[in-house]
Design an enzyme around this catalytic site. Structure first.
Site, short mmCIF file in Angstrom:
data_model
loop_
_atom_site.label_atom_id
_atom_site.label_comp_id
_atom_site.label_asym_id
_atom_site.label_seq_id
_atom_site.Cartn_x
_atom_site.Cartn_y
_atom_site.Cartn_z
N ASN A 13 0.87 -1.17 0.00
CA ASN A 13 0.00 0.00 0.00
C ASN A 13 0.91 1.23 0.00
O ASN A 13 1.48 1.59 1.02
CB ASN A 13 -0.88 -0.03 1.27
CG ASN A 13 -1.73 1.21 1.42
OD1 ASN A 13 -1.82 2.03 0.51
ND2 ASN A 13 -2.35 1.36 2.59
N TRP A 14 1.01 1.85 -1.16
CA TRP A 14 1.94 2.98 -1.29
C TRP A 14 1.40 4.27 -0.68
O TRP A 14 2.12 5.26 -0.57
CB TRP A 14 2.27 3.23 -2.77
CG TRP A 14 3.02 2.13 -3.45
CD1 TRP A 14 3.37 0.92 -2.91
CD2 TRP A 14 3.49 2.12 -4.80
NE1 TRP A 14 4.05 0.17 -3.86
CE2 TRP A 14 4.13 0.88 -5.02
CE3 TRP A 14 3.44 3.04 -5.86
CZ2 TRP A 14 4.72 0.54 -6.24
CZ3 TRP A 14 4.02 2.71 -7.07
CH2 TRP A 14 4.65 1.47 -7.26
N LYS A 15 0.12 4.28 -0.36
CA LYS A 15 -0.53 5.49 0.19
C LYS A 15 -0.28 6.69 -0.74
O LYS A 15 -0.21 6.51 -1.95
CB LYS A 15 -0.05 5.73 1.63
CG LYS A 15 -0.23 4.47 2.49
CD LYS A 15 -0.10 4.70 3.96
CE LYS A 15 -0.30 3.37 4.69
NZ LYS A 15 -0.26 3.48 6.13
N HIS A 99 -9.67 1.23 4.54
CA HIS A 99 -8.42 1.44 5.29
C HIS A 99 -8.69 2.41 6.44
O HIS A 99 -9.49 3.34 6.31
CB HIS A 99 -7.35 2.00 4.35
CG HIS A 99 -5.99 1.99 4.99
ND1 HIS A 99 -5.60 2.98 5.87
CD2 HIS A 99 -4.98 1.11 4.92
CE1 HIS A 99 -4.37 2.69 6.30
NE2 HIS A 99 -3.97 1.57 5.75
N GLU A 101 -7.14 4.85 7.51
CA GLU A 101 -6.94 6.27 7.19
C GLU A 101 -8.15 6.84 6.47
O GLU A 101 -8.50 8.01 6.65
CB GLU A 101 -5.64 6.44 6.37
CG GLU A 101 -4.42 6.24 7.25
CD GLU A 101 -3.20 5.67 6.56
OE1 GLU A 101 -3.12 5.69 5.32
OE2 GLU A 101 -2.30 5.17 7.28
N GLU A 171 -5.65 -4.68 10.47
CA GLU A 171 -4.63 -3.66 10.73
C GLU A 171 -4.96 -2.93 12.02
O GLU A 171 -5.80 -2.02 12.03
CB GLU A 171 -4.58 -2.66 9.57
CG GLU A 171 -4.24 -3.28 8.24
CD GLU A 171 -3.62 -2.26 7.29
OE1 GLU A 171 -2.54 -2.54 6.77
OE2 GLU A 171 -4.20 -1.18 7.09
N GLY A 177 2.29 2.42 10.74
CA GLY A 177 3.28 3.49 10.57
C GLY A 177 3.93 3.93 11.86
O GLY A 177 4.60 4.96 11.89
N SER A 217 3.20 -1.93 10.40
CA SER A 217 4.65 -2.00 10.62
C SER A 217 5.24 -3.38 10.34
O SER A 217 6.18 -3.80 11.00
CB SER A 217 5.00 -1.54 12.03
OG SER A 217 4.59 -0.19 12.22
N GLY A 238 2.83 -1.04 4.29
CA GLY A 238 2.92 0.38 3.96
C GLY A 238 4.37 0.80 3.76
O GLY A 238 4.93 0.69 2.67
N GLY A 239 5.00 1.27 4.82
CA GLY A 239 6.37 1.80 4.76
C GLY A 239 7.36 0.90 4.02
O GLY A 239 8.13 1.37 3.17
P1 PGA Z 1 2.69 0.39 7.64
O1 PGA Z 1 1.26 0.61 6.93
O2 PGA Z 1 3.24 -0.90 7.10
O3 PGA Z 1 3.50 1.58 7.23
O4 PGA Z 1 2.43 0.33 9.10
C1 PGA Z 1 0.39 -0.46 6.71
C2 PGA Z 1 -0.92 0.05 6.14
O5 PGA Z 1 -1.43 1.08 6.60
O6 PGA Z 1 -1.49 -0.57 5.22
#
Ligand code: PGA
Length: 257
Positions: A13-15, A99, A101, A171, A177, A217, A238-239
């Site tokens: 997930n590149w956001k 998600h 967010e 999640e 993050g 994470s 994500g990251g």
């Molecule tokens: P993260 O993000 O790996 O940076 O914690 C995961 C996500 O929100 O899908």
């Protein structure tokens, strides 16, 4: 400990990161690192503006393309929105929905997310449907209740036949993050509860086939133990999906199981 009927899936997930050309560069590096492996399903989810260049970079690759959101309607007066048909026309096969967010910053409700899940399945897009509790909810011991409600409300009207195309991601919001990961045991406990709940919503056969990804994470240093858990079938990353090295490494760890 490969799961007998469920192939691991690693989704990036590149956001809100990467322009079109940066995305294509990253995909080229991922392709080089992975070659033609098929042991693990791999999906990358760039922002909308990088989907077209990403699709081009993915020609002849086994890596699949996903979006990070969509509107439930096929077309119409919804300024700024993108529909399933549009995503399909850019060769997307997957779409992240619900998600945390989106839930938090854009006030997406369970019922709106449910409309999207149903619309995605109707359009042959595979939803990566996200659920998870906040820190406050975990501390108040509401994790099961919160996740259960998200599942029940988010999957209304979904048939057990659709289960083949449904992916769930757990999640915990406090782990996204932040560098804080749920311990493998904590994650497994919720994954197991999710599978039990999927079983009561969609039936046991369907629940046994649905992949439940862990997200929050996840990185090469902690992935192995998480992926060893009985009900963890991959990761939503994500990251660690923003550069090729850790992302490829994560796929290789899953492939080694
Ligand atoms: P993260 O993000 O790996 O940076 O914690 C995961 C996500 O929100 O899908």
């Amino acid at each position: 400990m490969a799961k007998t009927i469920r192939k691991y899936l690693i989704a990036g997930n590149w956001k809100m990161n990467k322009t079109g050309s940066e995305g294509a560069d990253l995909i080229r590096e991922i392709n080089l690192g992975l070659g033609k492996q098929t042991d693990v399903g791999v999906v990358v989810c760039p922002p909308f503006t990088a989907l077209e260049s990403s699709a081009k970079a993915l020609e002849d690759s086994n890596v699949q393309l996903g979006a990070q959101n969509m509107h439930p309607k096929q077309e119409g007066a919804y300024t700024g929105e993108i529909s399933a048909v549009m995503l399909r026309s850019l060769f997307c096969t997957h779409v992240i929905l619900g998600h945390s967010e989106r839930r938090e910053y854009f006030n997406e409700s369970d019922s709106f997310i449910n409309e999207k899940v149903v619309a995605a399945l109707d359009s042959s897009l595979k939803p990566i449907f996200c659920v998870g509790e906040t820190l406050e909810q975990r501390e108040a011991e509401q994790t099961f209740e919160v996740v259960k409600t998200q599942l029940v409300e988010g999957l209304k009207g979904v048939s057990s036949e659709a289960a083949d195309n449904l992916i769930v991601a757990y999640e915990p919001v406090w782990a996204i993050g932040t560098g804080k990961t749920a311990t493998p045991e904590m994650a497994q406990e919720v994954h197991k509860m999710i599978r039990d709940e999927l079983s009561s919503i969609l039936g046991e056969g369907a629940a046994a086939k649905i992949r439940i990804l862990y997200g929050g994470s996840m990185k090469p240093e902690n992935a192995s133990e998480l992926l060893d858990q009985a009900d963890i079938d991959g990761g939503l990353i994500g990251g660690a999906a923003l550069s090729a090295k850790p992302f490829v490494e994560l796929v290789k760890i899953a492939a080694s199981k």
